[in-house]
Design a protein around this motif. Structure first.
Motif, PDB file in Angstrom:
ATOM      1  N   VAL A  32       0.841  -1.191   0.000  1.00 25.98           N
ATOM      2  CA  VAL A  32       0.000   0.000   0.000  1.00 25.98           C
ATOM      3  C   VAL A  32       0.882   1.250   0.000  1.00 25.98           C
ATOM      4  O   VAL A  32       0.685   2.171  -0.790  1.00 25.98           O
ATOM      5  CB  VAL A  32      -0.943   0.000   1.224  1.00 25.98           C
ATOM      6  N   ALA A  35       2.379   1.648  -3.395  1.00 24.78           N
ATOM      7  CA  ALA A  35       1.421   2.094  -4.407  1.00 24.78           C
ATOM      8  C   ALA A  35       1.115   3.568  -4.238  1.00 24.78           C
ATOM      9  O   ALA A  35       0.894   4.282  -5.207  1.00 24.78           O
ATOM     10  CB  ALA A  35       0.138   1.270  -4.308  1.00 24.78           C
ATOM     11  N   ARG A  36       1.124   4.037  -2.997  1.00 21.30           N
ATOM     12  CA  ARG A  36       0.797   5.434  -2.737  1.00 21.30           C
ATOM     13  C   ARG A  36       1.842   6.387  -3.286  1.00 21.30           C
ATOM     14  O   ARG A  36       1.556   7.543  -3.557  1.00 21.30           O
ATOM     15  CB  ARG A  36       0.701   5.649  -1.230  1.00 21.30           C
ATOM     16  N   SER A  38       3.347   6.594  -6.128  1.00 20.37           N
ATOM     17  CA  SER A  38       3.165   7.129  -7.477  1.00 20.37           C
ATOM     18  C   SER A  38       2.070   6.351  -8.189  1.00 20.37           C
ATOM     19  O   SER A  38       1.936   5.141  -8.008  1.00 20.37           O
ATOM     20  CB  SER A  38       4.476   7.001  -8.256  1.00 20.37           C
ATOM     21  N   PRO A  39       1.293   7.078  -9.003  1.00 22.99           N
ATOM     22  CA  PRO A  39       0.255   6.360  -9.773  1.00 22.99           C
ATOM     23  C   PRO A  39       0.862   5.330 -10.722  1.00 22.99           C
ATOM     24  O   PRO A  39       0.235   4.322 -11.023  1.00 22.99           O
ATOM     25  CB  PRO A  39      -0.460   7.478 -10.524  1.00 22.99           C
ATOM     26  N   ASN A  41       3.245   3.389 -10.033  1.00 22.25           N
ATOM     27  CA  ASN A  41       3.416   2.161  -9.274  1.00 22.25           C
ATOM     28  C   ASN A  41       2.126   1.352  -9.272  1.00 22.25           C
ATOM     29  O   ASN A  41       2.142   0.126  -9.339  1.00 22.25           O
ATOM     30  CB  ASN A  41       3.833   2.484  -7.840  1.00 22.25           C
ATOM     31  N   VAL A  42       1.003   2.057  -9.180  1.00 26.63           N
ATOM     32  CA  VAL A  42      -0.292   1.372  -9.200  1.00 26.63           C
ATOM     33  C   VAL A  42      -0.456   0.655 -10.530  1.00 26.63           C
ATOM     34  O   VAL A  42      -0.795  -0.535 -10.587  1.00 26.63           O
ATOM     35  CB  VAL A  42      -1.450   2.373  -8.995  1.00 26.63           C
ATOM     36  N   LEU A  45       1.660  -2.403 -10.689  1.00 25.57           N
ATOM     37  CA  LEU A  45       1.119  -3.517  -9.911  1.00 25.57           C
ATOM     38  C   LEU A  45      -0.077  -4.150 -10.618  1.00 25.57           C
ATOM     39  O   LEU A  45      -0.200  -5.370 -10.676  1.00 25.57           O
ATOM     40  CB  LEU A  45       0.733  -3.039  -8.509  1.00 25.57           C
ATOM     41  N   ILE A  46      -0.913  -3.307 -11.193  1.00 28.52           N
ATOM     42  CA  ILE A  46      -2.089  -3.855 -11.896  1.00 28.52           C
ATOM     43  C   ILE A  46      -1.653  -4.741 -13.057  1.00 28.52           C
ATOM     44  O   ILE A  46      -2.108  -5.879 -13.201  1.00 28.52           O
ATOM     45  CB  ILE A  46      -2.991  -2.714 -12.422  1.00 28.52           C
TER      46      ILE A  46
END
Lengths: 303, 336, 584
Positions: A32, A35-36, A38-39, A41-42, A45-46
């Motif tokens: 978490v 992921a917070r 940087s976008p 990073n999100v 991960l996706i």
């Protein structure tokens, strides 16, 4: 591109801090936090979760048989039945892309695991023992580094025979020296540090010092490098398969699919597009993750 | 310092070349295959095959073949190619310049567009431009070159017809007189401007595809180098002194940020020379990567070993040059 | 000016004979040159067709609809293009340029530009001949003496004359060097020094100990009986290499209409018109043959207009190119039969029959070959003498396959291996369809892709049959129109392993015996009967291979190319000397 792995920034990472954080927070909380940051990073991960999911369940969830020909519907454009269209034997490209993840990505994992084991072994020995051992091991490592990677891989794959096992052998030969070098550098940096000295002072055996104290503290840059290399290994595997040296038909490996599509891509844009897109997105995912991890572990970028 | 470096590297070079040749030689000779059969052709009689085996010394023990081959290499004689039936030297003379020209243009593209992109993206950090640049650089590292090449061929050649699909020059167009062996340069030197443009057009797609990955790497290197330098005290001081932004960036930051980029560019050249195989194959580019691929398929030992040696040699040499440059540019660095 | 008449006359005569001049043109040129009336009359007589004929034939050969309406005006005059360069594409390199050693069809396509046989197959026919190096030929009634009258002015590219002695020397080399296609000559000429006689500088006679009805067919083959310069051989021979093969492998000295100016075996060949050619000069100034390995790139080069001819285009692309008005796609029936060899040692007769029933015949012909092939009942194409239409053809029947395989002792889950050369989309698709059919009856098929070089090595090397795959994709066409020549190297027990091309070790004593009889058969009826018997055994009783199709080939030409005549024996070759380009 292809088999050439790094030459991205290779500055040694200052660690310890981030690592201890992971241990303290537990992996989920850490994710978490990561992921917070940087976008991107999100997004990373996706993408990675998506493709890992396909590695595990892609074959099972594929709407059609990825291997069985159905020549009556050959080169069918995308439709509600065949979302990504069909290939020259009438096989559903969506199903092939889905079940192909486990070849393209799975093989990359295997290659890097073996390369890592060899690299860590060689690098740790060289760095820890130093002297003549270091000299000999590192010169052999340099020798392999000087080898034109793709040509070495091609020669190995062509010599041993065309299949995925030999791609693993070929690319392992290309990748291990990078890890040997990286680990050696880290071991050299860590082995004089206080906590290692302390462990030695209390009489820990060299093996124990190595396993418990030195190696764990060399792992963060290795992990960052591994993440980025997954992408490159996927590209290299696909490249060799594209040349016909890797996965053989009817295996739905992405590089093999692109090679097969070459004859038909003027008439069927979908055939070449989707496997290539899957390949690109996978590599994008791992590259973004690698970048994210580097920034995360690197205190300099955390101002 | 530099002398020591060169001497040390020279010994390493010899070691690398010996090692490369030994590995490749072993690799290509453990193949359960028979190049004599290949030369003789599919319908040849066993006597004919046996004769060829003898003629080419393929019936001698391995170590003897190796020694014979290497004693030639020392005299820069790489033996005869089994598939082109010509001295490998002649083949290399023909195919190496194609790869060199392609690599140079790929690097030129990567450097000329990578450095400004990296600088701008660092100076205007977190702007739209920065986002675009970073996206492009991630894509550059991620798109499979062979796929990109095919897609561009489809788009720019088959659909739009704006660029040729490959090769150095159209079939039947006479090559410029050999001066530097690089078609574009030779065309200019001999005053054939039209030919220069034609050659450039043929270079455009393969050089772009080959250079795209390097562009990404150069951009990233310059960007991160700039960010680091821009954050340092002396830059802040310079800014505080009221120096204009442009001056700060160009005079102070860029100079310092370029140093790591130089290493990367050097390494990239070494890597591209060997990495052009896929691009050369797709664009029918008559370079050594493609030559090596054909040779591997035909069990053409001499050719495979020679290409490996040449690329290995180039790789080590370029590395050495980079190290020397590094020492010269930054006296603080000591190379061990 | 007076002395020049004969030369002009000769040129006109040759042009008229070749059908390149209309009667009106002959008349006009003849008058302009001031030729005598009898001379003009004789020229007019030489013109192939009457003035104003419906479809003027472009060449001396009866090109029965092979080439679309040639570019003639209503008066039959040819509108010749200014562009006198012809670029063709090959799919692989040609490392051996010695015509008496090289044995592949790309090499022979090149040879037809620069070397010559004594005679060649006429037009599309596979048993009529026309002059090449020999202007006339005849034989005795017993078919034991064959006399060839050479072109008196024939010269090699090195300037030496090509007389009867040179022809003899070249054939002695062909027979004695024993390389590549030498079986083409050795069947008829075992002792060339004695059997070939030089009568006078332009007459050479071949004598055979027994009647040889196929001698002319063999001598017109594009594999081997091409005439090379003995002077060049003498000059370049060495103690180790008395026939100068090494030199001829890289250099070309023939009598053909073109001489080589650049030979880069894996890249390109450039030919230029040979000024001293003994017959009518060809239209094209330059011929460039370019090696392009990738399917897709060959098509692209044709589409960009850089290349003007290619005989190696994938069926799927052919269908697309047929709709493109920029091309002519010339399709022709061949003598080629493609088959999947079955390992004779590892599979019993029942098993081989069973597998033959499991092959996806219809799908392969329709969907993979896209109609560029038709069903065939054995190794002999219907264009070859000896073809027997009464033998039935297999159709796919998985039930029957399963039953036969079970009887053969093959169980569900057994795995078999299938080898094919990499890089061929057609081969790969067929293999996967066969694999899918077998999967339906519980049999696993493992596909092995190898480089062409490795396939050749495995097929024709010393590998014992036990270590060879169960199935190998291959095909063959005869060197000349003869069923024995098609079958002997592939299915006779003399030819197993490295001794020939019988790579699946097919060894049936009955077939051997029949083939030996076929070799010396004297009449066509005898040939038909024996061939029929052999084919029946090899297809049904003791199958040698899955014979899945007689191949239709296609050569793609730019729309302005004229005069091309395909031939089912000279597969993928060009009749360069008759071809031209129309101004458009």
């Amino acid at each position: 591109m292809t088999a050439e792995p790094r030459t991205t920034e290779q500055r040694p990472l200052v660690l310890g801090l981030a690592e201890r954080e992971v241990r303290r927070q537990g992996p989920l909380a850490w994710l978490v936090a990561f992921a917070r940051q940087s976008p991107l990073n999100v997004l990373a991960l996706i993408l990675i979760l998506l493709f890992l999911f396909l590695v595990a369940f892609g074959s099972a969830l594929a709407p059609h048989d990825p291997v069985k020909p159905n020549i009556q519907v050959k080169l069918h454009p995308p439709s509600s039945t065949y979302w990504f269209g069909t290939d020259e034997l009438g096989r559903d490209i969506l199903s092939r892309v889905m079940s192909g993840a486990k070849y393209s990505l799975g093989i990359a994992f295997i290659i890097l695991s073996i390369a890592l084991v060899i690299g860590v072994l060689v690098g740790a020995l060289a760095g820890y023992l130093g002297g003549l051992v270091d000299e000999v091991l590192m010169r052999v490592t340099d020798l392999f580094l000087a080898f034109p990677a793709l040509i070495l891989a091609m020669a190995i794959a062509a010599t041993l025979g065309r299949n995925l096992q030999n791609v693993v052998v070929a690319l392992t030969a290309v990748y291990w020296p990078w890890y040997a070098r990286l680990v050696r550098g880290q071991v050299l940096a860590v082995k004089e540090r206080e906590f290692v000295e302390a462990a030695r002072a209390v009489g820990a055996s060299p093996g124990r010092v190595m396993l418990r104290h030195i190696l764990p503290n060399t792992m963060a840059p290795v992990i960052v490098q591994l993440t980025i290399d997954v992408g490159y290994a996927v590209l290299a595997t696909a490249g060799l398969s594209f040349l016909g040296l890797g996965a053989q038909p009817p295996l739905p490996e992405w590089g093999t699919m692109i090679a097969g599509a070459r004859t038909f891509f003027r008439e069927a844009w979908w055939y070449i597009s989707f496997p290539g897109l899957a390949l690109t997105l996978t590599v994008v995912g791992f590259n973004l993750l690698g970048d994210g991890l580097r920034d995360y572990f690197d205190p300099r970028s955390r101002q | 310092m530099v002398i020591y470096l060169i001497v040390r590297r020279f010994f390493f070079l010899v070691f690398v070349l010996l090692g490369l040749s030994l590995i490749t030689f072993t690799l290509s000779h453990v193949v359960p295959s028979d190049p004599a059969r290949m030369i003789a052709g599919p319908r040849a009689s066993p006597e004919a095959v046996e004769k060829i085996r003898k003629d080419y010394g393929l019936d001698r023990p391995l170590y003897e073949q190796y020694i014979r081959y290497m004693s030639g290499v020392v005299r820069l004689d790489f033996g005869e190619s089994l598939s082109s039936r010509r001295p490998v030297n002649q083949d290399l003379k023909r195919y190496l310049p194609a790869t060199v020209e392609l690599t140079l243009y790929a690097m030129l593209f990567a450097v000329v567009s990578g450095i400004p992109l990296g600088v701008l993206s660092a100076v205007k950090r977190n702007s739209l431009l920065d986002a675009v640049t970073r996206t492009v650089s991630v894509l550059g590292l991620s798109i499979p070159s062979f796929w990109l090449a095919l897609m561009l061929q489809f788009l720019l050649f088959a659909q739009l017809g704006v660029l040729p699909d490959g090769q150095r020059l159209p079939i039947g167009v006479k090559e410029p007189p050999t001066i530097t062996t690089l078609y574009t340069v030779d065309a200019l030197l001999s005053g054939q401007f039209g030919l220069f443009l034609t050659a450039l057009k043929h270079l455009a797609m393969p050089a772009f595809v080959l250079g795209f990955g390097s562009l990404a790497i150069v951009t990233r290197m310059v960007r991160s180098g700039m960010l680091e330098v821009l954050g340092q005290d002396y830059i802040r001081t310079a800014r505080a002194k009221g120096l204009e932004q442009k001056t700060v960036v160009i005079r102070h930051a860029l100079k310092n940020a370029l140093l790591p980029a130089v290493t990367v560019i050097g390494l990239q050249i070494g890597l591209l020379l060997g990495g052009a195989v896929l691009v050369e194959i797709i664009f029918s580019w008559p370079g050594i990567g493609r030559y090596a691929f054909t040779a591997i398929q035909n069990f053409d030992y001499n050719a495979v070993i020679s290409v490996t040696l040449i690329i290995g040699f180039a790789y080590v040499t370029v590395n050495l040059l980079v190290d020397i440059m590094y020492v010269l540019l930054d006296p603080r660095i000591r190379v061990v | 000016m007076a002395e020049r008449y004969p030369e002009h006359y000769l040129t006109l005569l040759l042009k008229a004979r070749a059908g390149r001049l209309t009667r009106r043109q002959v008349l006009r040129w003849g008058l302009r040159l001031g030729l005598s009336t009898p001379a003009i009359m004789s020229l007019l007589a030489a013109c192939a067709q009457p003035e104003g004929g419906a479809a003027p034939t472009p060449t001396s050969a009866p090109a029965a609809g092979a080439s679309p309406a040639p570019g003639a005006t209503s008066t039959g005059e040819r509108r010749l293009s200014e562009n006198r360069e012809f670029v063709i594409l090959f799919s692989g390199g040609v490392p051996d340029l010695d015509p008496q050693s090289a044995y592949d069809n790309q090499a022979s396509a090149l040879f037809l530009a620069c070397y010559e046989m004594l005679i060649r197959l006429k037009g599309e026919s596979t048993f009529d001949y026309e002059p090449m190096l020999a202007r006339e030929w005849s034989h005795n009634d017993e078919l034991t003496e064959f006399t060839f009258k050479l072109a008196p002015n024939a010269k090699f590219h090195d300037g030496t004359p090509c007389d009867a002695n040179a022809v003899k020397a070249s054939f002695v080399r062909f027979r004695r060097m024993e390389r590549g296609p030498y079986n083409v000559i050795s069947r008829f000429v075992d002792n060339p020094e004695e059997q070939i006689e030089v009568v006078d500088p332009t007459t050479v006679v071949f004598k055979t100990p027994k009647p040889e009805p196929l001698f002319l067919a063999a001598i017109a083959s594009e594999y081997g009986p091409l005439v090379v310069s003995p002077a060049a051989m003498e000059q370049h021979k060495t103690a180790d290499d008395p026939y100068a093969h090494e030199w001829f492998a890289q250099n070309i000295v023939g009598t053909g209409p073109y001489r080589v100016v650049e030979a880069l075996p894996q890249e390109r060949f450039v030919f230029e018109r040979f000024p001293d050619y003994h017959s009518e000069p060809p239209f094209f100034d330059r011929i460039i043959a370019r090696v392009v390995v990738e399917d897709a790139t060959r098509r692209q080069l044709m589409e960009s207009g850089e290349a003007h001819g290619c005989a190696y285009i994938h069926p799927e692309d052919l269908l697309a190119m047929k709709d493109n008005p920029a091309f002519q796609v010339i399709e022709y029936d061949t003598t080629e039969v493609d088959w999947i060899r079955m390992n004779y040692v590892k599979l019993n007769a029942k098993a081989r029959q069973g597998f033959a029933y499991a092959w996806p015949y219809q799908e392969v012909i329709e969907q993979v070959l896209r109609g560029y092939g038709k069903p065939i009942n054995g190794p002999i194409a219907d264009t070859v003498i000896g073809y027997d239409p009464s033998i039935p053809t297999y159709t796919t029947d998985l039930e029957k396959a399963k039953q036969l395989l079970t009887e053969a002792g093959i169980k569900e889950g057994d795995t078999f291996t299938y080898l094919f050369a990499s890089g061929d989309a057609t081969d790969s698709a067929m293999a996967q369809l066969f694999q899918a059919n077998l999967a339906q009856i519980g049999i696993n098929l493992e596909l092995q892709q190898m480089d062409r070089a490795a396939v050749i090595e495995l097929n024709y090397g010393d590998t014992p049959p036990e270590e060879r795959p169960h199935f190998t994709s291959s095909g063959w066409w005869p060197d000349y129109n003869d069923s024995w020549n098609q079958m002997y190297p592939n299915f006779h027990s003399d030819s197993v392993g490295s001794k020939g091309s019988n790579s699946s070790f097919y060894q049936n004593p009955e077939v051997d015996k029949l083939m030996d009889q076929l070799k010396v058969a004297k009449t066509e009826d005898e040939i038909r009967e024996l061939t029929g018997k052999i084919v029946k055994i090899m297809t049904w009783d003791d199958p040698a291979a899955i014979f899945y199709g007689q191949i239709t080939r296609a050569t793609v030409l730019a729309k302005d190319i004229r005069g091309f005549i395909p031939n089912g024996i000279y597969i993928a070759s060009y009749n360069f000397h008759q071809m031209w380009r129309e101004a458009m």
